[in-house]
Scaffold this motif. Sequence first.
Motif, PDB file in Angstrom:
ATOM      1  N   GLY A  58       0.822  -1.214   0.000  1.00 13.30           N
ATOM      2  CA  GLY A  58       0.000   0.000   0.000  1.00 13.30           C
ATOM      3  C   GLY A  58       0.853   1.259   0.000  1.00 13.30           C
ATOM      4  O   GLY A  58       0.582   2.210  -0.735  1.00 13.30           O
ATOM      5  N   LYS A  59       1.904   1.261   0.811  1.00 13.53           N
ATOM      6  CA  LYS A  59       2.813   2.413   0.849  1.00 13.53           C
ATOM      7  C   LYS A  59       3.467   2.627  -0.523  1.00 13.53           C
ATOM      8  O   LYS A  59       3.537   3.747  -1.015  1.00 13.53           O
ATOM      9  N   ARG A  62       1.035   4.059  -3.023  1.00 13.28           N
ATOM     10  CA  ARG A  62       0.784   5.497  -2.805  1.00 13.28           C
ATOM     11  C   ARG A  62       1.944   6.342  -3.331  1.00 13.28           C
ATOM     12  O   ARG A  62       1.727   7.378  -3.958  1.00 13.28           O
ATOM     13  N   ALA A  65       1.643   6.287  -7.112  1.00 13.38           N
ATOM     14  CA  ALA A  65       0.504   7.097  -7.557  1.00 13.38           C
ATOM     15  C   ALA A  65       0.789   8.586  -7.390  1.00 13.38           C
ATOM     16  O   ALA A  65       0.450   9.400  -8.270  1.00 13.38           O
ATOM     17  N   ASN A  66       1.422   8.966  -6.294  1.00 13.83           N
ATOM     18  CA  ASN A  66       1.766  10.380  -6.082  1.00 13.83           C
ATOM     19  C   ASN A  66       2.752  10.867  -7.146  1.00 13.83           C
ATOM     20  O   ASN A  66       2.641  11.986  -7.633  1.00 13.83           O
TER      21      ASN A  66
END
Length: 85
Positions: A58-59, A62, A65-66
Amino acid sequence: ANRRAASPSRSPRRGARARASSSTTFSEAELNEIATFFASETGSKYLGATPVLARELGKSARVWANGISRDLAANVAKRLEPAAN
């Protein structure tokens, strides 16, 4: 003038869905192999590590995606800049 609607069986999305559902159907032998794995020491270790793996995934997602969002915003701003002037 001879246009035929694509039949549902020829739809690429339907085909992918059919392949995905058939690949997630397990035989009795495969289910026994899966059960054996999860009953093993390695399977137990995997189950114990799964929450940590999910959190780390998940990290990473993210961060990825960022970065994509930042790059997309910068590229859009570059393309729109000449139109604003």
